[in-house]
Design a protein around this motif. Structure first.
Motif, PDB file in Angstrom:
ATOM      1  N   ARG A   1       2.561   1.763  -3.447  1.00 31.90           N
ATOM      2  CA  ARG A   1       1.580   2.243  -4.416  1.00 31.90           C
ATOM      3  C   ARG A   1       1.274   3.721  -4.185  1.00 31.90           C
ATOM      4  O   ARG A   1       1.171   4.514  -5.115  1.00 31.90           O
ATOM      5  CB  ARG A   1       0.315   1.389  -4.315  1.00 31.90           C
ATOM      6  CG  ARG A   1      -0.665   1.627  -5.431  1.00 31.90           C
ATOM      7  CD  ARG A   1      -1.821   0.643  -5.421  1.00 31.90           C
ATOM      8  NE  ARG A   1      -2.160   0.184  -4.088  1.00 31.90           N
ATOM      9  CZ  ARG A   1      -2.243  -1.096  -3.717  1.00 31.90           C
ATOM     10  NH1 ARG A   1      -2.006  -2.035  -4.593  1.00 31.90           N
ATOM     11  NH2 ARG A   1      -2.567  -1.423  -2.487  1.00 31.90           N
ATOM     12  N   ARG A   2       1.158   4.111  -2.952  1.00 28.46           N
ATOM     13  CA  ARG A   2       0.876   5.503  -2.602  1.00 28.46           C
ATOM     14  C   ARG A   2       2.019   6.430  -3.052  1.00 28.46           C
ATOM     15  O   ARG A   2       1.782   7.503  -3.604  1.00 28.46           O
ATOM     16  CB  ARG A   2       0.663   5.589  -1.090  1.00 28.46           C
ATOM     17  CG  ARG A   2       0.398   6.928  -0.545  1.00 28.46           C
ATOM     18  CD  ARG A   2      -1.042   7.299  -0.700  1.00 28.46           C
ATOM     19  NE  ARG A   2      -1.264   8.583  -0.075  1.00 28.46           N
ATOM     20  CZ  ARG A   2      -2.383   8.981   0.398  1.00 28.46           C
ATOM     21  NH1 ARG A   2      -3.425   8.183   0.345  1.00 28.46           N
ATOM     22  NH2 ARG A   2      -2.507  10.155   0.921  1.00 28.46           N
ATOM     23  N   LEU A   3       3.260   5.996  -2.826  1.00 27.99           N
ATOM     24  CA  LEU A   3       4.413   6.792  -3.248  1.00 27.99           C
ATOM     25  C   LEU A   3       4.489   6.899  -4.767  1.00 27.99           C
ATOM     26  O   LEU A   3       4.827   7.958  -5.306  1.00 27.99           O
ATOM     27  CB  LEU A   3       5.697   6.204  -2.683  1.00 27.99           C
ATOM     28  CG  LEU A   3       5.892   6.346  -1.165  1.00 27.99           C
ATOM     29  CD1 LEU A   3       7.126   5.578  -0.715  1.00 27.99           C
ATOM     30  CD2 LEU A   3       6.006   7.803  -0.785  1.00 27.99           C
ATOM     31  N   GLN A   4       4.176   5.817  -5.477  1.00 21.81           N
ATOM     32  CA  GLN A   4       4.192   5.851  -6.936  1.00 21.81           C
ATOM     33  C   GLN A   4       3.129   6.804  -7.473  1.00 21.81           C
ATOM     34  O   GLN A   4       3.356   7.499  -8.458  1.00 21.81           O
ATOM     35  CB  GLN A   4       3.974   4.453  -7.503  1.00 21.81           C
ATOM     36  CG  GLN A   4       5.174   3.559  -7.346  1.00 21.81           C
ATOM     37  CD  GLN A   4       4.902   2.138  -7.815  1.00 21.81           C
ATOM     38  OE1 GLN A   4       3.754   1.717  -7.937  1.00 21.81           O
ATOM     39  NE2 GLN A   4       5.962   1.392  -8.068  1.00 21.81           N
ATOM     40  N   GLN A   5       1.972   6.849  -6.841  1.00 22.96           N
ATOM     41  CA  GLN A   5       0.929   7.764  -7.282  1.00 22.96           C
ATOM     42  C   GLN A   5       1.357   9.205  -7.096  1.00 22.96           C
ATOM     43  O   GLN A   5       1.090  10.054  -7.939  1.00 22.96           O
ATOM     44  CB  GLN A   5      -0.367   7.504  -6.511  1.00 22.96           C
ATOM     45  CG  GLN A   5      -1.066   6.238  -6.918  1.00 22.96           C
ATOM     46  CD  GLN A   5      -2.268   5.930  -6.037  1.00 22.96           C
ATOM     47  OE1 GLN A   5      -2.463   6.551  -4.992  1.00 22.96           O
ATOM     48  NE2 GLN A   5      -3.068   4.963  -6.462  1.00 22.96           N
ATOM     49  N   ARG A   6       2.030   9.504  -6.012  1.00 23.80           N
ATOM     50  CA  ARG A   6       2.507  10.878  -5.780  1.00 23.80           C
ATOM     51  C   ARG A   6       3.562  11.263  -6.805  1.00 23.80           C
ATOM     52  O   ARG A   6       3.563  12.378  -7.310  1.00 23.80           O
ATOM     53  CB  ARG A   6       3.080  11.019  -4.375  1.00 23.80           C
ATOM     54  CG  ARG A   6       2.021  11.121  -3.328  1.00 23.80           C
ATOM     55  CD  ARG A   6       2.610  11.480  -2.000  1.00 23.80           C
ATOM     56  NE  ARG A   6       1.575  11.566  -0.991  1.00 23.80           N
ATOM     57  CZ  ARG A   6       1.797  11.895   0.248  1.00 23.80           C
ATOM     58  NH1 ARG A   6       3.024  12.169   0.652  1.00 23.80           N
ATOM     59  NH2 ARG A   6       0.804  11.968   1.105  1.00 23.80           N
ATOM     60  N   GLN A   7       4.491  10.364  -7.107  1.00 24.43           N
ATOM     61  CA  GLN A   7       5.517  10.661  -8.099  1.00 24.43           C
ATOM     62  C   GLN A   7       4.912  10.778  -9.481  1.00 24.43           C
ATOM     63  O   GLN A   7       5.350  11.589 -10.291  1.00 24.43           O
ATOM     64  CB  GLN A   7       6.600   9.588  -8.091  1.00 24.43           C
ATOM     65  CG  GLN A   7       7.487   9.660  -6.877  1.00 24.43           C
ATOM     66  CD  GLN A   7       8.539   8.563  -6.868  1.00 24.43           C
ATOM     67  OE1 GLN A   7       8.444   7.594  -7.604  1.00 24.43           O
ATOM     68  NE2 GLN A   7       9.531   8.722  -6.018  1.00 24.43           N
TER      69      GLN A   7
ATOM     70  N   TRP B   1       0.834  -1.197   0.000  1.00 20.23           N
ATOM     71  CA  TRP B   1       0.000   0.000   0.000  1.00 20.23           C
ATOM     72  C   TRP B   1       0.870   1.249   0.000  1.00 20.23           C
ATOM     73  O   TRP B   1       0.608   2.210  -0.733  1.00 20.23           O
ATOM     74  CB  TRP B   1      -0.934  -0.009   1.222  1.00 20.23           C
ATOM     75  CG  TRP B   1      -1.722   1.255   1.351  1.00 20.23           C
ATOM     76  CD1 TRP B   1      -2.873   1.578   0.694  1.00 20.23           C
ATOM     77  CD2 TRP B   1      -1.394   2.381   2.167  1.00 20.23           C
ATOM     78  NE1 TRP B   1      -3.287   2.836   1.062  1.00 20.23           N
ATOM     79  CE2 TRP B   1      -2.383   3.359   1.965  1.00 20.23           C
ATOM     80  CE3 TRP B   1      -0.350   2.660   3.051  1.00 20.23           C
ATOM     81  CZ2 TRP B   1      -2.365   4.581   2.608  1.00 20.23           C
ATOM     82  CZ3 TRP B   1      -0.328   3.878   3.683  1.00 20.23           C
ATOM     83  CH2 TRP B   1      -1.323   4.824   3.472  1.00 20.23           C
ATOM     84  N   LEU B   2       1.920   1.251   0.824  1.00 19.21           N
ATOM     85  CA  LEU B   2       2.819   2.398   0.920  1.00 19.21           C
ATOM     86  C   LEU B   2       3.552   2.640  -0.403  1.00 19.21           C
ATOM     87  O   LEU B   2       3.650   3.778  -0.867  1.00 19.21           O
ATOM     88  CB  LEU B   2       3.820   2.191   2.060  1.00 19.21           C
ATOM     89  CG  LEU B   2       4.818   3.314   2.297  1.00 19.21           C
ATOM     90  CD1 LEU B   2       4.090   4.585   2.710  1.00 19.21           C
ATOM     91  CD2 LEU B   2       5.811   2.904   3.371  1.00 19.21           C
TER      92      LEU B   2
END
Length: 124
Positions: free
Chosen positions: A23-29, A20-21
């Protein structure tokens, strides 16, 4: 024993939260990279074979746009030609096919001119 069990439960919980973490970081980038991706634009794409295309892309900052003609296959991308937008057109607006400097009327006429004129074939 309770302390060891607590550490194991926390470790398993942290491992479960890891996807989950990430995926969340990839969405922000991805959201941050979208602004930079707006600097390029595909103007045209022509299929020349089942898995080959010739793609014209406009890239660069607004004051120094460049046209790239790319050969794209499933295995690689090759730069076939580059040209500053200012040499193709006076303003910074998108370039259309009619604005390009040399516009042959047909592929057959271009081949005929390269071979030596109409009616001549490469072998005869």
């Amino acid at each position: 024993m309770t302390q060891t069990l607590l550490v194991v439960v926390l470790f398993v919980g942290a491992m479960a939260m890891l996807p989950w973490l990430v995926r969340r970081l990839q969405q922000r980038q991805g959201a941050a990279g979208t602004a930079a991706a707006g600097a390029s634009r595909v103007l045209s794409a022509v299929a020349v074979g089942p898995h080959q295309r010739v793609v014209t892309v406009e890239v660069g900052p607004e004051h120094a746009r460049t046209l790239l003609v790319l050969g794209v296959t499933a295995q690689n991308v090759s730069c076939l030609h580059t040209m500053p937008v200012s040499s193709a057109q006076g303003s910074g607006s998108p370039v259309s096919a009619g604005d390009l400097p040399h516009q042959p009327s047909s592929f057959a006429q271009e081949i005929a001119a390269a071979v030596g004129g109409p009616g001549k074939t490469p072998h005869g």
